[in-house]
Write a protein that holds these residues in place. Structure first.
Motif, PDB file in Angstrom:
ATOM      1  N   HIS A 165      47.900  24.503  33.340  1.00 45.22           N
ATOM      2  CA  HIS A 165      46.789  24.278  32.419  1.00 45.22           C
ATOM      3  C   HIS A 165      46.019  23.007  32.753  1.00 45.22           C
ATOM      4  O   HIS A 165      46.553  22.097  33.393  1.00 45.22           O
ATOM      5  N   GLY A 166      44.789  22.991  32.249  1.00 42.33           N
ATOM      6  CA  GLY A 166      43.953  21.804  32.411  1.00 42.33           C
ATOM      7  C   GLY A 166      43.862  20.999  31.127  1.00 42.33           C
ATOM      8  O   GLY A 166      43.585  19.797  31.140  1.00 42.33           O
ATOM      9  N   GLU A 167      44.084  21.685  29.991  1.00 43.72           N
ATOM     10  CA  GLU A 167      43.892  21.017  28.696  1.00 43.72           C
ATOM     11  C   GLU A 167      45.143  21.171  27.832  1.00 43.72           C
ATOM     12  O   GLU A 167      45.128  21.862  26.819  1.00 43.72           O
ATOM     13  N   GLY A 168      46.206  20.512  28.238  1.00 39.74           N
ATOM     14  CA  GLY A 168      47.476  20.704  27.528  1.00 39.74           C
ATOM     15  C   GLY A 168      47.971  19.475  26.808  1.00 39.74           C
ATOM     16  O   GLY A 168      49.090  19.471  26.295  1.00 39.74           O
ATOM     17  N   ARG A 169      47.139  18.428  26.778  1.00 40.42           N
ATOM     18  CA  ARG A 169      47.620  17.177  26.170  1.00 40.42           C
ATOM     19  C   ARG A 169      47.421  17.233  24.657  1.00 40.42           C
ATOM     20  O   ARG A 169      46.285  17.261  24.164  1.00 40.42           O
ATOM     21  N   LEU A 170      48.539  17.234  23.955  1.00 41.33           N
ATOM     22  CA  LEU A 170      48.465  17.238  22.490  1.00 41.33           C
ATOM     23  C   LEU A 170      48.074  15.845  22.012  1.00 41.33           C
ATOM     24  O   LEU A 170      48.677  14.856  22.440  1.00 41.33           O
TER      25      LEU A 170
ATOM     26  N   PHE B 205      57.001  14.622  34.748  1.00 40.92           N
ATOM     27  CA  PHE B 205      57.912  15.331  33.828  1.00 40.92           C
ATOM     28  C   PHE B 205      57.133  15.799  32.594  1.00 40.92           C
ATOM     29  O   PHE B 205      57.293  16.917  32.119  1.00 40.92           O
ATOM     30  N   ASN B 206      56.349  14.845  32.085  1.00 42.56           N
ATOM     31  CA  ASN B 206      55.392  15.207  31.035  1.00 42.56           C
ATOM     32  C   ASN B 206      54.075  15.435  31.773  1.00 42.56           C
ATOM     33  O   ASN B 206      53.444  14.482  32.223  1.00 42.56           O
ATOM     34  N   PRO B 207      53.659  16.674  31.940  1.00 41.91           N
ATOM     35  CA  PRO B 207      52.576  16.970  32.880  1.00 41.91           C
ATOM     36  C   PRO B 207      51.189  16.618  32.369  1.00 41.91           C
ATOM     37  O   PRO B 207      50.232  16.629  33.145  1.00 41.91           O
TER      38      PRO B 207
ATOM     39  N   SER C 289      46.288  13.379  33.588  1.00 41.67           N
ATOM     40  CA  SER C 289      46.108  13.273  35.038  1.00 41.67           C
ATOM     41  C   SER C 289      44.668  13.563  35.451  1.00 41.67           C
ATOM     42  O   SER C 289      44.283  13.279  36.586  1.00 41.67           O
ATOM     43  N   GLY C 290      43.903  14.166  34.546  1.00 43.56           N
ATOM     44  CA  GLY C 290      42.530  14.543  34.872  1.00 43.56           C
ATOM     45  C   GLY C 290      42.468  15.780  35.761  1.00 43.56           C
ATOM     46  O   GLY C 290      41.407  16.146  36.252  1.00 43.56           O
ATOM     47  N   ARG C 291      43.625  16.426  35.953  1.00 45.31           N
ATOM     48  CA  ARG C 291      43.674  17.586  36.846  1.00 45.31           C
ATOM     49  C   ARG C 291      44.296  18.776  36.147  1.00 45.31           C
ATOM     50  O   ARG C 291      45.024  18.624  35.170  1.00 45.31           O
TER      51      ARG C 291
END
Ligand code: GLN
Length: 443
Positions: free
Chosen positions: A165-170, A204-206, A132-134
């Motif tokens: 969190h801002g950096e949660g993308r695995l 849902f997947n943030p 999302s960039g957020r």
């Protein structure tokens, strides 16, 4: 009581909730500044669970978790070049547990402790900026991967928890790594939609995580990390919808769903006490420390075991002593009953309990008589080591016999229901050994 060490400092900010979660779950929680560990004032080995809380360690400079991970990997904690990562690896090898939440999960991933498919603690995946960039601050629903065997998630199917969190993308870099993670069920938690299906759909997947993954374990299941915050859902009243839910179901538990994870691991540690825990993997001979055999060489051969209270080497004792101490503190009911009968030279010989002999801790031993008495308990139906308990016990008994000990084993039931018979059997064996000794002395 299981002991949790919770690290703080340098911008970590979720340590109090973390500690509250453990206390509610029945553990002793100690919050310690990372420097106290790095400077050797606190040893992680005095604890059962090592915890990395959420927050903004080092201001998320260079990427969330990166600086802290590098401190663990490169900061030398002793003159011989040891690092905290060395200690953490030993901690895990000793069968203990590591939990990272949010920023703590980022640390474990950047360090390579998760997923650690290769076993050499090299980063294999990463966590980066949300799709999302957020910065995302919302509640999500997670599903537990049924293939995951980690005790942290035992018995849990679904879980609602907040993310922030801002950096949660695995990001998993390639298909082979993805397949390996999936094959072992290391992707233990996934974001699900309103139907309960894994989803990549926002919100849902943030964060847009690969594999819709919200949490990972290592292959042992002892190291676990997740982006959402279970420690922020300890009471039902933490949930944004609590009032309506309570109206619908006034009898619902007042506990928050996040607490289950902490209860799980605390109970697991409290119950895990095997009647005879597997011989831990030992430090190598380069790091012999502490008290031990007088013939201490760091590498025991049966001949180095002397007829003395020092029945193992210092390196082995260093690893075993904590197990022994814990086992003395938390005897099983049968062990307690038998100890009451054996202590204080009631059978005219001195017994020691939970004593280290070579690689093992034996329940009871009279060293001059070289007689070991073991009480076999239930192992809650689980296979705890790669080998079964029975096979393990057979190997253990064999080794102890090779060292010249006689090993008597009794079941929990025998001790609890027929103590007299157990004591008579022990006495008979003691008389036999004494007779043999006298015969030898006279011949
Ligand atoms: N809550 C947290 O631990 C945040 C982790 C990290 N600072 C991030 O924004 O991604």
């Amino acid at each position: 009581m299981p002991k949790a060490l919770i690290l703080t400092g340098f911008g970590i900010n979720c340590e109090e909730e973390f500690a509250a979660a453990y206390r509610l779950a029945g553990a002793q929680a100690t919050i310690v500044h990372l420097n106290q560990v790095l400077h050797g004032q606190v040893s992680i080995h005095d604890f059962d669970i090592l915890n990395f809380p959420g927050g903004f360690s080092f201001g998320d400079d260079l990427g969330s978790g990166v600086v802290l991970a590098n401190k663990l990997r490169y900061r030398q904690t002793s003159a011989d070049g040891r690092t905290l990562l060395d200690d953490i690896r030993q901690f895990v090898a000793d069968g203990k547990f590591v939990l990272g939440i949010c920023n703590g999960f980022q640390v474990l991933v950047k360090l390579g402790l998760l997923p650690n498919l290769g076993g050499d603690v090299t980063p294999e995946v990463t966590l980066t900026h949300n799709a999302s960039g957020r910065y995302e601050d919302r509640w999500v629903t997670l599903r537990v991967n049924p293939a995951s065997r980690t005790p942290f998630l035992k018995g849990i199917d679904k879980l609602e928890v907040p993310v922030r969190h801002g950096e949660g993308r695995l990001v998993v870099p390639d298909a082979a790594t993805r397949a390996a993670i999936e094959a072992s069920g290391l992707n233990c938690l996934s974001y699900v939609d309103a139907n309960g299906d894994g989803t990549s759909e926002y919100p849902f997947n943030p964060n847009g995580a690969d594999l819709n993954c919200a949490g990972l374990t290592d292959p042992t299941g002892q190291v676990f990390g997740l982006m959402p915050h279970p420690e922020a859902f300890l009471a039902a009243y933490n949930h944004p919808d609590w009032a309506r839910r309570r109206r619908v179901n006034p009898a619902a538990s007042e506990e928050g769903e996040g607490l289950r994870i902490f209860r799980n691991i605390v109970e697991h540690i409290a119950q895990r006490r095997l009647p005879h825990p597997p011989a831990p993997p030992f430090l190598d001979a380069e790091h012999p420390v502490g008290r031990g055999s007088q013939t201490d060489s760091g590498s025991a051969t049966p001949t180095s075991i002397v007829d003395d209270v020092f029945t193992t080497t210092s390196a082995k004792w260093q690893v075993l002593k904590e197990y022994g101490r814990d086992m003395r503190k938390q005897p099983t009911p049968a062990e307690e009953v038998l100890w009451e009968a054996l202590r204080g030279q009631k059978l005219a010989v001195k017994f020691r309990r939970q004593h280290s002999i070579d690689s093992y801790i034996v329940d009871f031993v009279t060293i001059p008589n070289k007689l070991i008495v073991e009480v076999d308990g239930e192992v809650d139906g689980e296979v705890h080591a790669e080998i079964s308990q029975a096979e393990y016990d057979a190997g253990r008994t064999h080794t102890l016999r090779e060292l010249g000990y006689e090993v008597l084993r009794f079941g929990n039931d025998e001790v609890l229901n027929d103590l007299d018979k157990v004591l008579t059997t022990i006495e008979e064996h003691l008389t036999q050994t004494n007779q043999t000794k006298r015969l030898r002395a006279n011949s």
